[in-house]
Design an enzyme around this catalytic site. Structure first.
Site, mmCIF file in Angstrom:
data_model
loop_
_atom_site.group_PDB
_atom_site.id
_atom_site.type_symbol
_atom_site.label_atom_id
_atom_site.label_comp_id
_atom_site.label_asym_id
_atom_site.label_seq_id
_atom_site.Cartn_x
_atom_site.Cartn_y
_atom_site.Cartn_z
ATOM 1 N N GLU A 291 0.835 -1.213 0.000
ATOM 2 C CA GLU A 291 0.000 0.000 0.000
ATOM 3 C C GLU A 291 0.872 1.267 0.000
ATOM 4 O O GLU A 291 0.550 2.253 -0.652
ATOM 5 C CB GLU A 291 -0.952 -0.011 1.198
ATOM 6 C CG GLU A 291 -2.040 -1.068 1.051
ATOM 7 C CD GLU A 291 -2.944 -1.134 2.257
ATOM 8 O OE1 GLU A 291 -2.439 -1.433 3.362
ATOM 9 O OE2 GLU A 291 -4.150 -0.871 2.096
ATOM 10 N N GLU B 40 -4.326 -9.626 3.018
ATOM 11 C CA GLU B 40 -5.109 -9.404 4.242
ATOM 12 C C GLU B 40 -6.296 -10.347 4.382
ATOM 13 O O GLU B 40 -6.665 -10.737 5.479
ATOM 14 C CB GLU B 40 -5.591 -7.940 4.295
ATOM 15 C CG GLU B 40 -4.514 -6.928 4.646
ATOM 16 C CD GLU B 40 -3.668 -6.475 3.462
ATOM 17 O OE1 GLU B 40 -3.762 -7.086 2.374
ATOM 18 O OE2 GLU B 40 -2.903 -5.514 3.641
HETATM 19 N N1 COA Z 1 3.916 -8.583 11.049
HETATM 20 C C1 COA Z 1 4.652 -8.961 12.090
HETATM 21 N N2 COA Z 1 5.633 -9.876 12.014
HETATM 22 C C2 COA Z 1 5.857 -10.428 10.815
HETATM 23 C C3 COA Z 1 5.121 -10.099 9.675
HETATM 24 C C4 COA Z 1 4.119 -9.102 9.811
HETATM 25 N N3 COA Z 1 3.394 -8.660 8.781
HETATM 26 N N4 COA Z 1 5.557 -10.824 8.632
HETATM 27 C C5 COA Z 1 6.552 -11.579 9.101
HETATM 28 N N5 COA Z 1 6.727 -11.355 10.428
HETATM 29 C C6 COA Z 1 7.697 -11.997 11.320
HETATM 30 C C7 COA Z 1 7.360 -13.453 11.561
HETATM 31 O O1 COA Z 1 6.396 -13.578 12.599
HETATM 32 C C8 COA Z 1 8.706 -14.004 11.907
HETATM 33 O O2 COA Z 1 9.011 -13.669 13.254
HETATM 34 P P1 COA Z 1 9.762 -14.726 14.220
HETATM 35 O O3 COA Z 1 11.121 -14.910 13.571
HETATM 36 O O4 COA Z 1 9.821 -14.010 15.522
HETATM 37 O O5 COA Z 1 8.938 -15.964 14.206
HETATM 38 C C9 COA Z 1 9.662 -13.220 11.014
HETATM 39 O O6 COA Z 1 8.975 -12.022 10.664
HETATM 40 C C10 COA Z 1 10.024 -13.967 9.749
HETATM 41 O O7 COA Z 1 8.816 -14.342 9.106
HETATM 42 P P2 COA Z 1 8.550 -15.820 8.547
HETATM 43 O O8 COA Z 1 7.075 -15.966 8.348
HETATM 44 O O9 COA Z 1 9.214 -16.812 9.413
HETATM 45 O O10 COA Z 1 9.310 -15.732 7.148
HETATM 46 P P3 COA Z 1 9.032 -16.588 5.840
HETATM 47 O O11 COA Z 1 10.192 -16.258 4.946
HETATM 48 O O12 COA Z 1 8.751 -18.001 6.149
HETATM 49 O O13 COA Z 1 7.680 -15.987 5.206
HETATM 50 C C11 COA Z 1 6.203 -14.209 4.499
HETATM 51 C C12 COA Z 1 7.667 -14.679 4.714
HETATM 52 C C13 COA Z 1 6.282 -12.737 4.115
HETATM 53 C C14 COA Z 1 5.562 -15.014 3.390
HETATM 54 C C15 COA Z 1 5.414 -14.405 5.814
HETATM 55 O O14 COA Z 1 6.157 -13.865 6.876
HETATM 56 C C16 COA Z 1 4.064 -13.756 5.806
HETATM 57 O O15 COA Z 1 3.135 -14.260 5.186
HETATM 58 N N6 COA Z 1 3.929 -12.618 6.525
HETATM 59 C C17 COA Z 1 2.642 -11.950 6.696
HETATM 60 C C18 COA Z 1 2.237 -11.214 5.451
HETATM 61 C C19 COA Z 1 0.870 -10.564 5.656
HETATM 62 O O16 COA Z 1 -0.132 -11.222 5.871
HETATM 63 N N7 COA Z 1 0.837 -9.225 5.582
HETATM 64 C C20 COA Z 1 -0.368 -8.455 5.760
HETATM 65 C C21 COA Z 1 -0.503 -8.032 7.161
HETATM 66 S S1 COA Z 1 -2.055 -7.229 7.497
#
Ligand code: COA
Length: 259
Positions: free
Chosen positions: A113, A133
């Site tokens: 965004e 989302e």
């Molecule tokens: N908010 C807070 N923390 C987040 C985050 C977010 N949007 N996205 C990732 N993190 C954190 C994870 O909780 C993790 O923390 P930890 O190491 O303490 O467990 C760290 O960042 C690494 O993320 P991880 O999910 O382990 O990495 P990945 O490479 O396996 O996956 C993504 C990467 C981006 C695919 C995945 O993190 C994800 O789907 N994130 C959320 C995306 C999302 O829904 N965004 C919209 C939010 S409204």
């Protein structure tokens, strides 16, 4: 001064780096606050004529900070969160200088965004862009449901937001969500090169062109054309307009001063 971002001003280009990879550059309220402070500094620095936002060569950002959103207690708190984030994006969209989002790796949710509020998006070939989302049973509340359809059309935007899966940079480029694709590892170089080109343009003309496009987009055609003519008129009070037209006739390179 900042904990989660970095701000540098290099040769007329402001560079904001989202810089807390341990949370994948998630947008917490601290990051939103810091971005607002960074925009204050950019707006207050006359030498800044273009702005690049990026997160480094391998990550843009994973969206709003889910560990904060989970604690939102009621609809009014959620509304205020959304309005606060929207106002940051609006501010970015309406800055009177050119803005570029340079995207690598994940650009998801609120981070996308933020990029949608920039004038131009440049992405590394391996970037993945999406508004996931819906998978959390929420919606993109930082302008995503409004800016994405305006950018790529309602039907394509609905598919992207309702399915929630990210698209590759190549697909995003095909959809018109990304302006330019760049080779992996060349994002900084290409993003800054484009920013320097934009920074070399006459600043008042650039600001008025943005204003004409942004304001005009929300108006009916007649009112938008009237607004365009007003913006055109404003430029005729600038020294740069005199310099730009004369330099062409005198077959020399124009030197713009932003006056
Ligand atoms: N908010 C807070 N923390 C987040 C985050 C977010 N949007 N996205 C990732 N993190 C954190 C994870 O909780 C993790 O923390 P930890 O190491 O303490 O467990 C760290 O960042 C690494 O993320 P991880 O999910 O382990 O990495 P990945 O490479 O396996 O996956 C993504 C990467 C981006 C695919 C995945 O993190 C994800 O789907 N994130 C959320 C995306 C999302 O829904 N965004 C919209 C939010 S409204």
């Amino acid at each position: 001064m900042f904990k989660c971002i970095k701000l540098e001003i290099l040769d007329n280009v402001a560079l904001i780096t989202l810089n807390h990879p341990e949370k994948l550059n998630a947008l917490s309220s601290v990051v939103i606050e810091e971005l607002n402070l960074a925009l204050d500094k950019v707006e207050g620095d006359e030498s800044a004529r273009a702005l690049v936002i990026w997160g480094g060569e391998s990550l843009f950002g994973a969206g709003a900070d889910i560990s904060e959103i989970v604690n939102i207690a009621n609809s009014y708190e959620a509304y205020r969160f959304s309005r606060k984030f929207q106002s940051l994006c609006d501010r970015l969209e309406n800055l009177p200088l050119a803005t570029i989002a340079a995207i690598s790796g994940y650009a998801l949710g609120g981070c996308l965004e933020l990029a949608l509020a920039c004038d131009i998006r440049v992405a590394g070939e391996k970037a993945q862009l999406g508004l996931p989302e819906i998978k959390l049973a929420v919606l993109p509340g930082g302008g995503g449901t409004q800016r994405l359809p305006r950018l790529i059309g309602t039907s394509r935007a609905k598919e992207l937001i309702l399915v929630g899966d990210p698209v590759s940079a190549v697909e995003a480029h095909r959809l018109g969500l990304v302006n330019r694709l760049v080779e992996e590892g060349r994002l900084y170089e290409e993003g800054m090169k484009l920013a320097r080109t934009l920074a070399s343009r006459a600043p008042i003309a650039l600001a008025m062109i943005k204003n004409s496009i942004n304001v005009g987009a929300a108006l009916d055609m007649n009112s938008a054309l009237e607004h365009e003519a007003t913006c055109f008129g404003v430029l005729f009070d600038s020294e740069d307009r005199d310099e730009g037209l004369k330099a062409f006739l005198e077959k020399r390179k124009a030197v713009f001063k932003g006056r």
